[in-house]
Design a protein around this motif. Structure first.
Motif, PDB file in Angstrom:
ATOM      1  N   ASP A  19       0.831  -1.215   0.000  1.00 35.58           N
ATOM      2  CA  ASP A  19       0.000   0.000   0.000  1.00 35.58           C
ATOM      3  C   ASP A  19       0.863   1.262   0.000  1.00 35.58           C
ATOM      4  N   ASN A  20       2.191   1.087  -0.049  1.00 44.44           N
ATOM      5  CA  ASN A  20       3.106   2.221   0.071  1.00 44.44           C
ATOM      6  C   ASN A  20       3.588   2.742  -1.274  1.00 44.44           C
ATOM      7  N   VAL A  21       2.729   2.679  -2.290  1.00 44.34           N
ATOM      8  CA  VAL A  21       3.086   3.154  -3.622  1.00 44.34           C
ATOM      9  C   VAL A  21       2.278   4.404  -3.954  1.00 44.34           C
ATOM     10  N   GLU A  22       2.975   5.459  -4.334  1.00 44.74           N
ATOM     11  CA  GLU A  22       2.337   6.700  -4.759  1.00 44.74           C
ATOM     12  C   GLU A  22       2.455   6.807  -6.273  1.00 44.74           C
ATOM     13  N   ASP A  23       1.340   6.878  -6.962  1.00 39.43           N
ATOM     14  CA  ASP A  23       1.335   6.957  -8.419  1.00 39.43           C
ATOM     15  C   ASP A  23       1.201   8.417  -8.842  1.00 39.43           C
ATOM     16  N   GLN A  24       2.286   8.973  -9.391  1.00 38.70           N
ATOM     17  CA  GLN A  24       2.282  10.363  -9.847  1.00 38.70           C
ATOM     18  C   GLN A  24       2.294  10.446 -11.373  1.00 38.70           C
ATOM     19  N   ARG A  25       1.763   9.444 -12.026  1.00 39.14           N
ATOM     20  CA  ARG A  25       1.784   9.423 -13.485  1.00 39.14           C
ATOM     21  C   ARG A  25       0.629  10.190 -14.107  1.00 39.14           C
ATOM     22  N   ASP A  26      -0.148  10.885 -13.306  1.00 38.26           N
ATOM     23  CA  ASP A  26      -1.290  11.624 -13.840  1.00 38.26           C
ATOM     24  C   ASP A  26      -0.928  13.045 -14.235  1.00 38.26           C
ATOM     25  N   LYS A  84       0.009   5.653 -23.238  1.00 40.89           N
ATOM     26  CA  LYS A  84      -1.051   5.610 -22.247  1.00 40.89           C
ATOM     27  C   LYS A  84      -0.486   5.474 -20.836  1.00 40.89           C
ATOM     28  N   LYS A  85      -1.184   6.046 -19.875  1.00 41.25           N
ATOM     29  CA  LYS A  85      -0.717   6.019 -18.495  1.00 41.25           C
ATOM     30  C   LYS A  85      -1.823   5.540 -17.549  1.00 41.25           C
ATOM     31  N   PRO A  86      -2.251   4.307 -17.671  1.00 39.97           N
ATOM     32  CA  PRO A  86      -3.293   3.823 -16.755  1.00 39.97           C
ATOM     33  C   PRO A  86      -2.752   3.699 -15.348  1.00 39.97           C
ATOM     34  N   THR A  87      -3.581   4.046 -14.361  1.00 39.01           N
ATOM     35  CA  THR A  87      -3.132   3.952 -12.981  1.00 39.01           C
ATOM     36  C   THR A  87      -3.168   2.518 -12.469  1.00 39.01           C
ATOM     37  N   GLN A  88      -3.920   1.653 -13.117  1.00 42.59           N
ATOM     38  CA  GLN A  88      -3.967   0.243 -12.742  1.00 42.59           C
ATOM     39  C   GLN A  88      -3.534  -0.573 -13.956  1.00 42.59           C
ATOM     40  N   ASP A  89      -2.293  -1.012 -13.992  1.00 39.48           N
ATOM     41  CA  ASP A  89      -1.789  -1.788 -15.108  1.00 39.48           C
ATOM     42  C   ASP A  89      -0.834  -2.847 -14.584  1.00 39.48           C
ATOM     43  N   ARG A  90      -0.311  -3.645 -15.488  1.00 42.32           N
ATOM     44  CA  ARG A  90       0.567  -4.734 -15.080  1.00 42.32           C
ATOM     45  C   ARG A  90       1.814  -4.197 -14.384  1.00 42.32           C
ATOM     46  N   ASP A  91       2.369  -3.101 -14.893  1.00 37.85           N
ATOM     47  CA  ASP A  91       3.594  -2.561 -14.315  1.00 37.85           C
ATOM     48  C   ASP A  91       3.399  -2.101 -12.877  1.00 37.85           C
ATOM     49  N   SER A  92       2.324  -1.373 -12.621  1.00 38.55           N
ATOM     50  CA  SER A  92       2.096  -0.895 -11.260  1.00 38.55           C
ATOM     51  C   SER A  92       1.795  -2.065 -10.331  1.00 38.55           C
ATOM     52  N   ALA A  93       1.066  -3.072 -10.837  1.00 31.96           N
ATOM     53  CA  ALA A  93       0.799  -4.264 -10.022  1.00 31.96           C
ATOM     54  C   ALA A  93       2.102  -4.989  -9.707  1.00 31.96           C
ATOM     55  N   PHE A  94       2.995  -5.062 -10.689  1.00 25.80           N
ATOM     56  CA  PHE A  94       4.296  -5.698 -10.491  1.00 25.80           C
ATOM     57  C   PHE A  94       5.092  -4.963  -9.413  1.00 25.80           C
ATOM     58  N   VAL A  95       5.170  -3.639  -9.522  1.00 21.94           N
ATOM     59  CA  VAL A  95       5.933  -2.845  -8.557  1.00 21.94           C
ATOM     60  C   VAL A  95       5.357  -3.005  -7.154  1.00 21.94           C
ATOM     61  N   LYS A  96       4.039  -2.931  -7.035  1.00 24.16           N
ATOM     62  CA  LYS A  96       3.400  -3.078  -5.734  1.00 24.16           C
ATOM     63  C   LYS A  96       3.679  -4.454  -5.135  1.00 24.16           C
ATOM     64  N   SER A  97       3.683  -5.475  -5.985  1.00 28.05           N
ATOM     65  CA  SER A  97       3.912  -6.836  -5.502  1.00 28.05           C
ATOM     66  C   SER A  97       5.350  -7.022  -5.039  1.00 28.05           C
ATOM     67  N   VAL A  98       6.304  -6.551  -5.834  1.00 27.51           N
ATOM     68  CA  VAL A  98       7.717  -6.681  -5.445  1.00 27.51           C
ATOM     69  C   VAL A  98       7.992  -5.871  -4.192  1.00 27.51           C
TER      70      VAL A  98
END
Length: 299
Positions: free
Chosen positions: A10-17, A81-95
Motif C-alpha cells: 500500500d506504500n506506492v504513490e502513483d504520480q503518473r497523472d 497511455k498512463k493507466p493507474t492500474q496496469d501490469r507494471d504498477s501491479a508488479f511494482v506493488k507486488s515486489v
C-alpha cells in the motif's frame, strides 16, 4: 518469476497523472543532492546498456526514448497511455510488498528491531523529490530526505515491450537495490558515508560511493535469497539478475562509452565483478551481516 503470488504494498504513490510536471519546480538535482541519492547504475547509459545488450535493442534508440540527449523523443504509440492500474504498477506493488514482508522478518530475526518500509513513487518523465527534481535519465533512485524510492515507469514499459516476462527479475532487482539504500538509511550507514564524503578527496569519496552501492547490491541479494526459498524465483531469474549486475559495472559502462577508456579512480558503483560478487554473497547467505562492504580491504 511468480510475482503475482506476492502481497501488494500500500506504500506506492502513483504520480503518473501529470501532477508532478516540470513547470512546478525550477531546480533540477544539484551535485549535492545527487550525493544524497542511491541509484542502480550510471543513469541513461546504464539503462541503454541494460536494454541494448540483454534484450538485443539498439542502445541509441533507448537513449532517445528516455531523453539521454536532453531532447524530447516521441514514445511509441503503445507506450503513451498512463493507466493507474496496469501490469507494471501491479508488479511494482507486488515486489515492494514482498520486500516489506521479507525485511520485516529479517529485521526482527537478525537485528532484533522493527523495519520501517519506504514509500515508492511511480512517475513518468519527471518528478520532484525532497532531494530535488529528476528526469528519467537519472535512473531509479532513493532519496533519504523523504525516505522514498523513485521509479520512472517508462523504462519498465519499454522492457516489457521488448522482453516481456523475461525482464521481471531484472526489474525486481532494480527495486530491491533501491530498497537496499533505504535500509542503509535506516541503519545510519548512508548518513555516516555522506558525512565522510563531505571532507574526503574526490578519489576517497568515489571509493565510499562504490562501497555503499555494493552493499545495496548485497542487500538486494539477501532479499532474493528468501524469495528463492519460497519458490517465487527460479535459477533462470537469478541468471538474469547476475547478467544485469555484470552489465551495469562501472568498468563495463566505461568500455561502452564514446571514449572506451576505463578509469578506476572515477568508479562510483563498482566493477562488474564486484557487483556480481556482492549480489551473490547476499543471495547465497541471506545474512545482512555478510553485507559489510566497509570493513573489508578487498571488494
Amino acid at each position: 518469476m511468480k510475482w503475482d503470488e506476492m502481497r501488494e504494498s500500500d506504500n506506492v504513490e502513483d504520480q503518473r497523472d501529470g501532477s508532478s510536471d516540470e513547470s512546478s519546480t525550477p531546480n533540477n538535482l544539484s551535485s549535492s543532492s545527487m550525493g544524497m541519492l542511491g541509484g542502480l547504475g550510471g543513469g541513461a547509459m546504464a539503462i541503454a546498456v541494460i536494454v541494448g545488450l540483454i534484450f538485443k535493442v539498439d542502445p541509441s534508440q533507448i537513449l532517445n526514448l528516455i531523453g539521454g540527449n536532453n531532447k524530447p523523443a516521441p514514445a511509441p504509440q503503445a507506450l503513451v497511455k498512463k493507466p493507474t492500474q496496469d501490469r507494471d504498477s501491479a508488479f511494482v506493488k507486488s515486489v515492494l510488498g514482498d520486500t516489506e514482508d521479507t525485511w520485516e522478518r529479517i529485521f526482527k530475526q537478525q537485528l532484533n528491531s522493527n523495519y520501517q518500509a519506504p514509500k515508492l513513487v511511480l512517475f513518468d518523465g519527471y518528478v520532484n523529490s525532497a532531494c530535488g527534481s529528476a528526469k528519467t535519465s537519472a535512473g531509479p533512485f532513493y532519496c533519504p530526505a523523504d525516505r522514498k524510492v523513485y521509479l520512472d515507469m517508462g523504462f519498465f514499459r519499454y522492457l516489457e515491450a521488448t522482453a516481456g516476462n523475461d525482464a521481471d527479475f531484472a526489474r525486481a532487482y532494480a527495486i530491491a537495490h533501491e530498497v537496499g539504500h533505504h535500509i542503509q538509511n535506516l541503519r545510519g550507514t548512508s548518513g555516516k558515508v555522506r558525512q565522510l564524503k563531505s571532507t574526503a578527496s574526490k578519489a576517497k569519496a568515489n571509493e565510499l560511493s562504490v562501497r555503499i552501492e555494493l552493499q545495496a547490491d548485497c542487500l538486494a541479494g539477501v532479499w532474493g535469497h528468501f524469495t528463492a526459498q519460497r519458490g517465487l524465483i527460479t535459477d533462470q531469474d537469478v541468471t538474469k539478475a547476475l547478467n544485469t549486475a555484470t552489465q551495469i559495472g562501472d568498468d563495463y559502462l566505461q568500455k561502452q562509452s564514446k571514449s572506451g577508456h576505463v578509469i578506476p579512480e572515477s568508479f562510483t558503483h563498482g566493477t562488474s565483478e564486484q557487483r556480481v560478487t556482492w549480489f551473490k554473497r547476499g543471495l547465497n547467505t541471506g545474512d545482512i551481516n555478510q553485507c559489510d562492504t566497509f570493513e573489508t580491504n578487498k571488494l
